[in-house]
Structure formats: structure tokens, C-alpha cells
Design a protein around this motif. Structure first.
Motif, PDB file in Angstrom:
ATOM      1  N   GLY A   1       3.845   1.574  -3.754  1.00  0.00           N
ATOM      2  CA  GLY A   1       5.150   2.339  -3.631  1.00  0.00           C
ATOM      3  C   GLY A   1       5.275   3.299  -4.726  1.00  0.00           C
ATOM      4  N   PRO A   2       6.575   4.304  -4.528  1.00  0.00           N
ATOM      5  CA  PRO A   2       6.954   5.463  -5.051  1.00  0.00           C
ATOM      6  C   PRO A   2       6.896   5.321  -6.591  1.00  0.00           C
ATOM      7  N   GLU A   3       7.135   3.926  -7.100  1.00  0.00           N
ATOM      8  CA  GLU A   3       7.618   3.716  -8.480  1.00  0.00           C
ATOM      9  C   GLU A   3       6.325   3.530  -9.246  1.00  0.00           C
ATOM     10  N   ARG A   4       5.324   3.408  -8.836  1.00  0.00           N
ATOM     11  CA  ARG A   4       3.974   3.263  -9.385  1.00  0.00           C
ATOM     12  C   ARG A   4       3.741   3.945 -10.809  1.00  0.00           C
ATOM     13  N   PRO A   5       3.702   5.475 -10.632  1.00  0.00           N
ATOM     14  CA  PRO A   5       3.466   6.177 -11.819  1.00  0.00           C
ATOM     15  C   PRO A   5       4.612   6.068 -12.966  1.00  0.00           C
ATOM     16  N   ALA A   6       5.846   5.729 -12.511  1.00  0.00           N
ATOM     17  CA  ALA A   6       6.913   5.491 -13.708  1.00  0.00           C
ATOM     18  C   ALA A   6       6.547   3.990 -14.227  1.00  0.00           C
ATOM     19  N   LEU A   7       6.159   3.289 -13.593  1.00  0.00           N
ATOM     20  CA  LEU A   7       6.029   1.977 -13.963  1.00  0.00           C
ATOM     21  C   LEU A   7       4.733   1.863 -15.079  1.00  0.00           C
TER      22      LEU A   7
ATOM     23  N   ARG B   1       0.253 -16.592 -15.949  1.00  0.00           N
ATOM     24  CA  ARG B   1       0.281 -15.440 -15.150  1.00  0.00           C
ATOM     25  C   ARG B   1       1.643 -15.457 -14.331  1.00  0.00           C
ATOM     26  N   ALA B   2       2.302 -14.317 -14.452  1.00  0.00           N
ATOM     27  CA  ALA B   2       3.533 -14.202 -13.319  1.00  0.00           C
ATOM     28  C   ALA B   2       3.313 -13.077 -12.527  1.00  0.00           C
ATOM     29  N   SER B   3       3.600 -13.478 -11.333  1.00  0.00           N
ATOM     30  CA  SER B   3       3.143 -12.157 -10.329  1.00  0.00           C
ATOM     31  C   SER B   3       4.624 -11.750  -9.567  1.00  0.00           C
ATOM     32  N   PHE B   4       4.730 -10.297  -9.046  1.00  0.00           N
ATOM     33  CA  PHE B   4       5.522  -9.992  -8.190  1.00  0.00           C
ATOM     34  C   PHE B   4       4.782  -9.318  -7.141  1.00  0.00           C
ATOM     35  N   VAL B   5       5.152  -9.652  -5.867  1.00  0.00           N
ATOM     36  CA  VAL B   5       4.473  -9.210  -4.688  1.00  0.00           C
ATOM     37  C   VAL B   5       5.612  -8.447  -4.058  1.00  0.00           C
ATOM     38  N   GLY B   6       5.348  -7.079  -3.538  1.00  0.00           N
ATOM     39  CA  GLY B   6       6.223  -6.404  -2.813  1.00  0.00           C
ATOM     40  C   GLY B   6       5.912  -4.954  -2.864  1.00  0.00           C
ATOM     41  N   ARG B   7       6.758  -4.013  -2.425  1.00  0.00           N
ATOM     42  CA  ARG B   7       6.793  -2.545  -2.704  1.00  0.00           C
ATOM     43  C   ARG B   7       7.370  -2.190  -4.166  1.00  0.00           C
ATOM     44  N   LEU B   8       6.653  -1.348  -4.747  1.00  0.00           N
ATOM     45  CA  LEU B   8       7.011  -0.960  -5.931  1.00  0.00           C
ATOM     46  C   LEU B   8       8.047   0.342  -5.818  1.00  0.00           C
ATOM     47  N   ALA B   9       9.217  -0.520  -5.348  1.00  0.00           N
ATOM     48  CA  ALA B   9      10.428   0.553  -4.979  1.00  0.00           C
ATOM     49  C   ALA B   9      11.476   0.386  -6.058  1.00  0.00           C
ATOM     50  N   PRO B  10      12.428   1.415  -6.013  1.00  0.00           N
ATOM     51  CA  PRO B  10      13.554   1.300  -7.084  1.00  0.00           C
ATOM     52  C   PRO B  10      14.442  -0.041  -6.768  1.00  0.00           C
ATOM     53  N   GLU B  11      14.643  -0.431  -5.480  1.00  0.00           N
ATOM     54  CA  GLU B  11      15.499  -1.452  -5.168  1.00  0.00           C
ATOM     55  C   GLU B  11      14.961  -2.838  -5.692  1.00  0.00           C
ATOM     56  N   LYS B  12      13.685  -2.800  -6.171  1.00  0.00           N
ATOM     57  CA  LYS B  12      12.996  -3.989  -6.862  1.00  0.00           C
ATOM     58  C   LYS B  12      13.295  -4.099  -8.194  1.00  0.00           C
ATOM     59  N   ASP B  13      13.891  -3.106  -9.024  1.00  0.00           N
ATOM     60  CA  ASP B  13      14.250  -3.155 -10.205  1.00  0.00           C
ATOM     61  C   ASP B  13      12.984  -3.756 -11.188  1.00  0.00           C
ATOM     62  N   LEU B  14      11.691  -3.149 -10.853  1.00  0.00           N
ATOM     63  CA  LEU B  14      10.599  -3.612 -11.787  1.00  0.00           C
ATOM     64  C   LEU B  14      10.759  -3.051 -13.183  1.00  0.00           C
ATOM     65  N   PRO B  15      11.490  -1.973 -13.642  1.00  0.00           N
ATOM     66  CA  PRO B  15      11.650  -1.716 -14.925  1.00  0.00           C
ATOM     67  C   PRO B  15      12.338  -2.772 -15.858  1.00  0.00           C
ATOM     68  N   THR B  16      13.227  -3.374 -15.370  1.00  0.00           N
ATOM     69  CA  THR B  16      13.965  -4.609 -15.947  1.00  0.00           C
ATOM     70  C   THR B  16      12.740  -5.489 -16.107  1.00  0.00           C
ATOM     71  N   LEU B  17      12.056  -5.852 -15.183  1.00  0.00           N
ATOM     72  CA  LEU B  17      10.912  -6.945 -15.598  1.00  0.00           C
ATOM     73  C   LEU B  17       9.901  -6.440 -16.426  1.00  0.00           C
ATOM     74  N   LEU B  18       9.590  -5.331 -16.396  1.00  0.00           N
ATOM     75  CA  LEU B  18       8.603  -5.068 -17.531  1.00  0.00           C
ATOM     76  C   LEU B  18       9.484  -4.951 -18.858  1.00  0.00           C
ATOM     77  N   SER B  19      10.553  -4.686 -18.990  1.00  0.00           N
ATOM     78  CA  SER B  19      11.260  -4.718 -20.422  1.00  0.00           C
ATOM     79  C   SER B  19      11.512  -5.950 -20.872  1.00  0.00           C
ATOM     80  N   ALA B  20      11.444  -6.926 -19.851  1.00  0.00           N
ATOM     81  CA  ALA B  20      11.536  -8.355 -20.200  1.00  0.00           C
ATOM     82  C   ALA B  20      10.036  -8.857 -20.761  1.00  0.00           C
ATOM     83  N   TRP B  21       9.153  -8.122 -20.425  1.00  0.00           N
ATOM     84  CA  TRP B  21       7.784  -8.849 -20.688  1.00  0.00           C
ATOM     85  C   TRP B  21       7.284  -9.124 -22.233  1.00  0.00           C
ATOM     86  N   PRO B  22       7.664  -7.848 -22.885  1.00  0.00           N
ATOM     87  CA  PRO B  22       7.225  -8.118 -24.493  1.00  0.00           C
ATOM     88  C   PRO B  22       8.193  -9.466 -24.921  1.00  0.00           C
TER      89      PRO B  22
END
Length: 389
Positions: free
Chosen positions: A246-252, A208-229
Motif C-alpha cells: 500500500g501507499p504507506e510502505r515507504p513512510a513505514l 510474533r505479532a502480525s497485521f494483515v491488510g493494506r498499508l494505508a493511512p486509515e490502518k494507523d500503522l504508525p501507532t503500531l510501530l510506535s508501540a513496538w519499542p
């Protein structure tokens, strides 16, 4: 400002529009600092807004703190954007006018700072301002584009001192015309858990890998999701958990569905008030941010001793030396991030060794007790200077 006996507890007002139970890096670090200042003997009043989840919390909450006193005051506001800001500023100013304060410490160079400085000019207590970040999402950028940002910036330059949590924050303050002699370099601080993280014997069954923080644009979570496959090609049962709101939740959520990441591979459980438990249940902490001042989440992971992978941006490089305290990956590169995660899990003994170095670094440089004492030293100097004329 009241004349106090030399050994009387300092009456400190810590001001932040958002505060726990609202959870983000800035909220957590202010919470840690408030508790640590109280434990060092200060009389701490946290002034915050009763907004969002905090609206259901008590308007006045006294928190036990050995040595001093900590009271959280959640001031009335409104969910309406401009009306809420006006009500909060009015109630904040009224509280500061009606209660004895030796010093006000304000999170962010925004409306809270403007209100506190206005009262301080008449009542004579010093004000310390603390920018929470740099770059496009930082305080100086907000002053350049926000409503009344220019007016607020002019008043903020009257503060007695500024706390810079990182070099980029200091550089932005000086570039914006803030007096460099009044800028003090004080890092974020975190508690050091007594018991360090331990790897699970069966972690390979479902890493299990975890990110903790606001789901905000500056966290660049799309890159992390794209890495997961890509990660799951090497670790087919690996699960990614994004802890926060955070505001990015629906897009994520849409991106995860488009990548075919089902419930067995991906989860967004929301915010938590118990970050330590989330990290203990993880086998890796990942921070893919494109911007950070000094990440409180990364510090918390290092203090606990969780293996970590972070983006190689200046704020993260300040905390992590690659291959010594954790691993760094190029920002915005999903393939490189995936490879680095896989390397950490494929060489878990080496990753485990890095966690001990990371924990030691936080103990030596970023322990909240030491950070609180450095703040108190600054506060006493400013109060003495103000009282002497």
C-alpha cells in the motif's frame, strides 16, 4: 436478461475493479463470496480489471467450484489513470451487453456501478451495489469529492438494492439520500478453517505479532510501530510483521528505521495470497485502524482462532467484545496499544480462551456459506420482482 427455467442456475456478474491476486480486505471478501455463491449452485462471472499484478494473470480463468461455476474475466485496461478508467468501463459495459446476466453485484459505488447501471437500464437485470466502507475513505465520501462523483451518485440511486456491511455504512447511505427500504444488512463472511490455530510450544522464544491488510493511512500503522519499542521492553525478542502492500510502505520503512527497529524486530514481506498460513505462524493479530466498516482481516483471525488486539472503533467493537473475543485498545494511543499487547502475551492462557469464543462467534454469525445463502435469497427476490414488472 434471459428467461430461464425456474431451476436454472442464476447467472451472476460480480464486479470489482480489484480482485485477487490483488490482495486487500475488499478483494478477499469478494473472492470468498464468489466461490461460496458458486458452491451454492450459481453460475458466477467475476468481472475485474487486468491491472497491476493481475495484468500477468490469465484474461479468463475458470476456478473449480463444486455445485456451480466460477469464471474470472480480467478486462483490458491501461496503467494511465483516466485512460485506464475509461477503457475498463467501456470493456465492462461491452461484456454486460454481450453476455446473459440475471443480476449484477457491484463492489463500491464508483465507476463500475455507473457502467453496470447504464447497461442494466436497457437490458432489464437488477443491480445490487455494495459500499466497502464508511468515513473519510468510504464510498459516500468519494462521491462527494471524486471526479464525476456527483454524477455517479445520481445514477447509483437507481440501483435495485444496496448491501450494508455495517451500521455506519447504512447510516451514510441514508444520510446521502439513498432509499432506506432498498438497503439490506448483510455482513462480510469468511471461511471457517477446519483446524483452529494452536499456540507454539516455544512461542516465548520469539513472539510474533502480525497485521494483515493494506498499508494505508486509515490502518494507523504508525501507532503500531510506535508501540513496538515499548512492547520489546517486556518481550525483547518480539517481532512485528506487516503483511500487505500500500501507499504507506515507504513512510513505514522510514519510521521503523527511526525507531531503531531492525530486521530482528520488524518486517514488511509484502502481500500474500495465503493469509491463513501467515496467521498460523503468528502469536497475535493486531489491527490498529482508525476507520473500519467490517474488517475482513479481523474476521479471518477470529475464524482461525488467533489471539487478537484491535482498536476500539465502532467497526471493531461490532465484532469484538473486550475480554471476551479479544482485547480492544484506544485508537491512536501507542502506549495503550503496547500495554494491551503485553497483557495478551503475559496472560496467554486467558488470551487463548478468548480465541475459542471468537471462533464460535464467527461460526454462528459470519460463516461465508450462510452469508452467501442470504445473498442468494435477496438476489432471487430482486430477480423475481424485476421479471414480474
Amino acid at each position: 436478461m434471459t428467461a430461464e427455467a425456474p431451476d436454472a442456475p442464476l447467472k451472476l456478474a460480480l464486479i470489482s475493479r480489484r480482485y485477487p491476486p490483488l490482495i486487500g480486505g475488499a478483494e478477499r471478501v469478494l473472492g470468498y463470496l464468489a466461490e461460496a455463491l458458486a458452491r451454492e449452485g450459481a453460475d458466477v462471472s467475476v468481472l475485474t480489471s487486468a491491472v497491476g499484478e493481475a495484468a500477468a494473470a490469465p484474461a479468463r480463468e475458470e476456478i473449480r467450484a463444486r455445485g456451480g461455476r466460477l469464471v474470472v474475466h480480467r478486462l483490458p485496461t491501461s496503467p494511465l489513470r483516466f485512460v485506464g478508467t475509461w477503457l475498463y468501463m467501456r470493456n465492462l459495459a461491452n461484456w454486460l451487453r454481450s453476455n446473459p446476466v440475471d443480476l449484477a453485484y457491484v463492489s463500491m459505488l464508483k465507476h463500475d456501478a455507473h457502467a453496470a447501471l447504464g447497461v442494466a437500464a436497457r437490458r432489464g437485470f437488477p443491480v445490487v451495489l455494495r459500499p466497502e466502507g464508511a468515513g473519510d475513505t468510504g464510498d459516500i465520501a468519494w462521491q462527494a469529492r471524486g471526479n464525476f462523483g456527483g454524477r455517479i451518485a445520481r445514477r447509483c440511486k437507481d440501483a435495485d438494492a444496496y448491501v450494508a456491511i455495517s451500521k455506519p455504512v447504512r447510516d451514510e447511505l441514508t444520510a446521502a439520500g439513498y432509499d432506506g427500504a432498498r438497503i439490506h444488512d448483510l455482513p462480510n463472511g469468511v471461511p471457517i478453517p477446519i483446524r483452529p490455530w494452536q499456540r507454539r510450544p516455544d512461542w516465548r522464544d520469539a513472539p510474533r505479532a502480525s497485521f494483515v491488510g493494506r498499508l494505508a493511512p486509515e490502518k494507523d500503522l504508525p501507532t503500531l510501530l510506535s508501540a513496538w519499542p515499548i512492547v520489546r521492553e517486556s518481550f525483547p525478542t518480539a517481532r512485528l510483521v506487516l503483511v500487505g502492500e500500500g501507499p504507506e510502505r515507504p513512510a513505514l520503512a522510514r519510521l521503523a528505521a527511526g525507531l531503531g527497529l531492525g530486521a530482528e524486530a520488524f518486517a514488511m514481506p509484502g502481500a500474500t495470497g495465503d493469509v491463513e498460513s501467515e496467521l498460523r505462524a503468528s502469536d497475535l493479530f493486531v489491527l490498529p485502524s482508525s476507520e473500519e466498516g467490517m474488517s475482513i482481516a479481523l474476521l479471518e483471525a477470529m475464524a482461525l482462532g488467533v489471539p487478537a488486539v484491535a482498536s476500539a472503533i465502532p467497526g471493531n467493537r461490532r465484532l469484538v467484545v473486550d475480554f471476551k473475543h479479544g482485547r480492544l485498545a484506544p485508537p491512536g494511543d501507542a502506549g495503550a496499544l503496547a500495554r494491551t499487547i503485553v497483557e495478551q502475551w503475559s496472560n496467554f492462557d486467558r488470551a487463548f480462551h478468548m480465541t475459542r469464543a471468537a471462533r464460535g462467534r464467527v461460526e454462528q454469525q459470519y460463516a461465508i456459506r450462510a452469508v452467501a445463502r442470504r445473498h442468494l435469497q435477496l438476489f432471487r427476490e430482486l430477480i423475481a420482482r424485476k421479471r414480474s414488472g
